[in-house]
Design an enzyme around this catalytic site. Sequence first.
Site, mmCIF file in Angstrom:
data_model
loop_
_atom_site.group_PDB
_atom_site.id
_atom_site.type_symbol
_atom_site.label_atom_id
_atom_site.label_comp_id
_atom_site.label_asym_id
_atom_site.label_seq_id
_atom_site.Cartn_x
_atom_site.Cartn_y
_atom_site.Cartn_z
ATOM 1 N N ASP A 186 -8.099 -4.985 0.046
ATOM 2 C CA ASP A 186 -8.649 -5.759 -1.062
ATOM 3 C C ASP A 186 -8.330 -7.242 -0.981
ATOM 4 O OD1 ASP A 186 -9.975 -3.761 -2.381
ATOM 5 O OD2 ASP A 186 -8.137 -3.026 -3.297
ATOM 6 N N HIS A 231 0.847 -1.186 0.000
ATOM 7 C CA HIS A 231 0.000 0.000 0.000
ATOM 8 C C HIS A 231 0.875 1.226 0.000
ATOM 9 C CE1 HIS A 231 -3.131 2.844 1.072
ATOM 10 N NE2 HIS A 231 -3.983 1.911 0.691
HETATM 11 N N1 ACO Z 1 4.093 -7.795 -4.945
HETATM 12 C C1 ACO Z 1 5.447 -7.854 -5.067
HETATM 13 N N2 ACO Z 1 6.281 -6.795 -4.885
HETATM 14 C C2 ACO Z 1 5.722 -5.633 -4.565
HETATM 15 C C3 ACO Z 1 4.319 -5.492 -4.406
HETATM 16 C C4 ACO Z 1 3.514 -6.624 -4.594
HETATM 17 N N3 ACO Z 1 2.181 -6.538 -4.441
HETATM 18 N N4 ACO Z 1 4.033 -4.206 -4.074
HETATM 19 C C5 ACO Z 1 5.204 -3.560 -4.019
HETATM 20 N N5 ACO Z 1 6.224 -4.416 -4.319
HETATM 21 C C6 ACO Z 1 7.663 -4.108 -4.288
HETATM 22 C C7 ACO Z 1 8.078 -3.300 -5.503
HETATM 23 O O1 ACO Z 1 8.506 -4.120 -6.563
HETATM 24 C C8 ACO Z 1 9.193 -2.455 -4.938
HETATM 25 O O2 ACO Z 1 10.326 -3.275 -4.822
HETATM 26 P P1 ACO Z 1 11.809 -2.632 -5.031
HETATM 27 O O3 ACO Z 1 11.961 -1.630 -3.928
HETATM 28 O O4 ACO Z 1 12.727 -3.794 -4.934
HETATM 29 O O5 ACO Z 1 11.800 -2.004 -6.388
HETATM 30 C C9 ACO Z 1 8.738 -2.157 -3.500
HETATM 31 O O6 ACO Z 1 7.889 -3.274 -3.158
HETATM 32 C C10 ACO Z 1 7.960 -0.845 -3.357
HETATM 33 O O7 ACO Z 1 6.858 -0.873 -4.261
HETATM 34 P P2 ACO Z 1 6.280 0.383 -5.035
HETATM 35 O O8 ACO Z 1 5.584 -0.081 -6.259
HETATM 36 O O9 ACO Z 1 7.367 1.414 -5.185
HETATM 37 O O10 ACO Z 1 5.244 0.941 -3.961
HETATM 38 P P3 ACO Z 1 4.108 1.972 -4.249
HETATM 39 O O11 ACO Z 1 3.828 2.622 -2.955
HETATM 40 O O12 ACO Z 1 4.458 2.838 -5.411
HETATM 41 O O13 ACO Z 1 2.882 1.051 -4.727
HETATM 42 C C11 ACO Z 1 0.980 -0.358 -4.684
HETATM 43 C C12 ACO Z 1 1.839 0.655 -3.907
HETATM 44 C C13 ACO Z 1 0.595 0.196 -6.064
HETATM 45 C C14 ACO Z 1 -0.305 -0.604 -3.887
HETATM 46 C C15 ACO Z 1 1.787 -1.674 -4.845
HETATM 47 O O14 ACO Z 1 2.137 -2.199 -3.583
HETATM 48 C C16 ACO Z 1 1.037 -2.726 -5.677
HETATM 49 O O15 ACO Z 1 1.132 -2.712 -6.898
HETATM 50 N N6 ACO Z 1 0.265 -3.653 -4.991
HETATM 51 C C17 ACO Z 1 -0.540 -4.627 -5.679
HETATM 52 C C18 ACO Z 1 -1.836 -3.985 -6.178
HETATM 53 C C19 ACO Z 1 -2.818 -3.706 -5.042
HETATM 54 O O16 ACO Z 1 -3.074 -4.548 -4.194
HETATM 55 N N7 ACO Z 1 -3.390 -2.497 -5.079
HETATM 56 C C20 ACO Z 1 -4.414 -2.096 -4.113
HETATM 57 C C21 ACO Z 1 -3.926 -0.982 -3.275
HETATM 58 S S1 ACO Z 1 -5.121 -0.658 -2.002
HETATM 59 C C22 ACO Z 1 -6.274 0.282 -2.737
HETATM 60 O O17 ACO Z 1 -6.098 0.952 -3.709
HETATM 61 C C23 ACO Z 1 -7.566 0.202 -2.132
#
Ligand code: ACO
Length: 428
Positions: free
Chosen positions: A364, A307
Amino acid sequence: MSDFAEIILDGKTYQMPIVVGTEDEKAIDISALRAQSGYVTLDPGYKNTGATTSAITFLDGEEGILRYRGYPIEQLAEKSSFIEVAYLLIYGHLPSEEELNAFSDRIKRHTLVNEDMRKILDGFPSTAHPMGILSALVSSLTAFYPESLNPNQSKEEVDLSIIRLLAKISTIAAWSYKNSQGHPVIYPKNKLDYCSNFLNMMFAYPTEDYQIDPVVVSALNKLLILHADHEQNCSTSTVRLVGSANASLYSSVSAGISALWGPLHGGANQAVIEMLEEIKADGGDSKKFIEKAKDKNDPFRLMGFGHRVYKNFDPRAKIIKKAADEVLTALGVKDPILNIAKELEEAALNDPYFVERKLYPNVDFYSGIIYRAIGIPTNMFTVMFALGRLPGWIAQWKELREQKEPIGRPRQIYTGETERDYVPMEKR
Ligand code: ACO
């Protein structure tokens, strides 16, 4: 604590005021920086930018705190109803019994949609995603209520637009589902409460009544409350940005619905179930998928994990996980993907990749499992999220207007070509 921050640029010091919120959140107000120094700040994805001051929702991602108008989400989810929470978010205080009854009655009186809207609905193929239909039909409300386009509407007129939207969105949402099934729509029944009415429009047939189960109604209330607001997330920021151009409530919310649809935002609840189904079809080896999620050459992400702001735990996920267990037990549903979800959660929570990046299950991860248990089809999950988020969008749009915020217009740092002369076709 000082009242201002000093920013030194090209040897010159600029003083920018410090703004402090009621929960002691601190910000540097850089709105005058460009005019004074020529510099803008750069923050892709607005990860560290406060776009507004707001008195609606407080969340602390580090501590896992979420409060609407000061009230903890745990208490609201346990004790309140969705309509009461909607009132709280929009008008800022918990309603008296009289206020709540009046609010609820007004919503009930506006649940019908203009019959011409059915013609628009009929124009969509049955393959249309209900989120596309929802966004289009909410936007089309501007055609049926053109007075909503007037940015100088009185308080009473704005209020009527709000009531109409709250009332009609559940009819539109249920009808978008009926359309995707090729089934006749069911009209609202005003003797029913908000959640029961929605369930009836979803699951009744002209030929067959729907038995309303209090367990299902209570689960739906809880889910909608948990989704009702989440301060300046992607869809809410969209609603505020569109609204800042003096666009109508309906146009602004329609844009918010489109933003919510994305799989990185509200679309994640559908993506979670699809992912769990995929793991099940593949033999149910959750460890294999954990490895895929960690592999930077593999685009697979664990849906429902991570998140932008919660870096400890998502308080909504805690409530929902418990609710999922209760609902499945009460309804006697045995869902094999729930076991896969639990395995996945456990494996991820003990894996250094997820621990180091503070990736926890978000709201979610479990909401889809409850929706499935109460009979909501997968492609309607994000629509359910939109139903829940609507009071938050409305409250934020209303606050933006009341605070008379300027039109939103971020800056950029241009990285393209510098000026060059046009090259005639024969010389390229
Ligand atoms: N699975 C695997 N790796 C992940 C995930 C995941 N779900 N989420 C983040 N990471 C990793 C990234 O690859 C990144 O790794 P790195 O530092 O080695 O490059 C690190 O964790 C940070 O991730 P970011 O994408 O920079 O985090 P950001 O805050 O930009 O994104 C987000 C948050 C979009 C929610 C992300 O965690 C994601 O894509 N999750 C899956 C989709 C999801 O569940 N979305 C719902 C969000 S809740 C809502 O909207 C109600």
